[in-house]
Design a protein around this motif. Sequence first.
Motif, short mmCIF file in Angstrom:
data_model
loop_
_atom_site.label_atom_id
_atom_site.label_comp_id
_atom_site.label_asym_id
_atom_site.label_seq_id
_atom_site.Cartn_x
_atom_site.Cartn_y
_atom_site.Cartn_z
N UNK A 311 20.75 -11.81 0.45
CA UNK A 311 21.63 -11.06 1.28
C UNK A 311 20.71 -10.55 2.68
N UNK A 312 19.77 -9.90 2.35
CA UNK A 312 19.02 -9.27 3.37
C UNK A 312 18.66 -10.07 4.44
N UNK A 313 18.48 -11.70 4.39
CA UNK A 313 18.24 -12.54 5.36
C UNK A 313 19.56 -12.80 6.19
N UNK A 314 20.57 -12.83 5.47
CA UNK A 314 22.04 -13.32 5.69
C UNK A 314 22.45 -12.32 6.54
N UNK A 315 22.15 -10.95 6.28
CA UNK A 315 22.88 -10.22 6.91
C UNK A 315 22.38 -9.85 8.35
N UNK A 316 21.14 -10.22 8.71
CA UNK A 316 20.66 -9.97 10.14
C UNK A 316 21.10 -11.00 10.83
N UNK A 317 21.40 -12.44 10.46
CA UNK A 317 22.01 -13.47 11.57
C UNK A 317 23.33 -12.95 12.14
N UNK A 318 23.04 -13.39 13.42
CA UNK A 318 24.23 -12.76 14.51
C UNK A 318 25.54 -13.66 14.30
N UNK A 319 26.83 -13.01 14.61
CA UNK A 319 28.02 -13.56 14.38
C UNK A 319 28.01 -14.99 15.28
N UNK A 320 27.47 -14.89 16.58
CA UNK A 320 27.41 -16.02 17.41
C UNK A 320 25.98 -16.32 17.64
N UNK A 321 25.75 -17.74 18.07
CA UNK A 321 24.69 -18.13 18.54
C UNK A 321 23.41 -18.55 17.55
N UNK A 322 22.39 -18.90 17.93
CA UNK A 322 21.23 -19.38 17.15
C UNK A 322 20.12 -18.73 17.09
N UNK A 323 19.28 -18.22 16.21
CA UNK A 323 18.00 -17.75 16.10
C UNK A 323 16.89 -18.48 15.34
#
Length: 372
Positions: A311-323
């Motif tokens: 969950x900690x990792x999933x929450x930082x992913x932005x709504x749009x685009x890639x990182x």
Amino acid sequence: MARAALSCLIEPGDRVAGRWVREYGPEVVAWDLTRSQKQPPYAEGRRVGSPRARERARDPGRELERIQRAGGRFVCPGDSEWPTQLDDLGDARPLGLWVRGRPDLRLWALRSVAVVGARACTEYGSHVAATLSAALARAGWIVASGAAYGIDAAAHRGALAAQGATLGVLACGVDRAYPSGNAELIDRLAQQGLLVAELPLGEHPTRSRFIMRNRVLAALTRGTVVVEAALRSGSLSTARQARDLGRITMGVPGPVTSAVSAGVHELLRTGAEVVTEAAQVVELVGRIGADLAPAHRVPLTPRDRLPRGAVQVLEVLPGRGTVDSTWIARESGTERDEALGRLYELLSLGFVERQGDRWRLSTPPAEHPIRW
């Protein structure tokens, strides 16, 4: 016979007359008030009943014949059908009850709940009263109310619609349809349920008789539910008397902007139980530990089942685009290798997608059930 005579003569809830009956017995009091030429000394000069009432009281046999012809009966303390919980009223206990309907009053009262409320109710209140009463009836409980307009009528109709049992406590004779607009409903109560009154046939309702009727409704049942009531409402007196008698008092909350629910909210503030469905009512008035209402649980989503690190990792992913994974590790406060491991967990569950060396949220986000 003596109690039938006194019920023609004495107004419901008269504690003084009730004390006379307790101390001297109904036969003595009936004789003194109807036959004796002298005023009984314990009456202390108090006259009881109108001339018409005194005339009717002189011939109780005729009144008993009338109720029998109407398909009813007179039930008094000591009879096998007498609900002994009414004895909790003390000297205000009814002298007897005039009853129409085939079922046994005592047995029905053992498993009964009063559903009461405003006469000028809202559509919300009518709907709640009907559905609540229907569910109580399907659960095997008898719904009791006062056969008035509004919440009372909705409660009776809800129980009848569920092919359940319902009981009406009247402030007039059981042969009178009051209010007249509920004549068909009251007739159905007599045919399919029970009608109960302290007053003999032909008697009309008055304001004080409505108030006194409420104490019978409160004492007769296991608990009282108020669906809608303004700050000045007769149904609140039923709830208060139920509370004073040690019965369960309950209220269904309404909109805080509704004046018709203001009395219920005040009742809840002073200790009544909040109920929103029949199962909660049954839990309060039913068997301790056996009639528990089902617990309401929030349904789990796939995200709720994820481990905390994922969950900690999933929450930082932005709504749009890639990182990239380095950015994800830094933003989530984890080591790069741990972040990468969590990303592959999320990938296998459908939450994220990999594009080259970069990561993004799945589109649309995964909502399918997770099978561990």
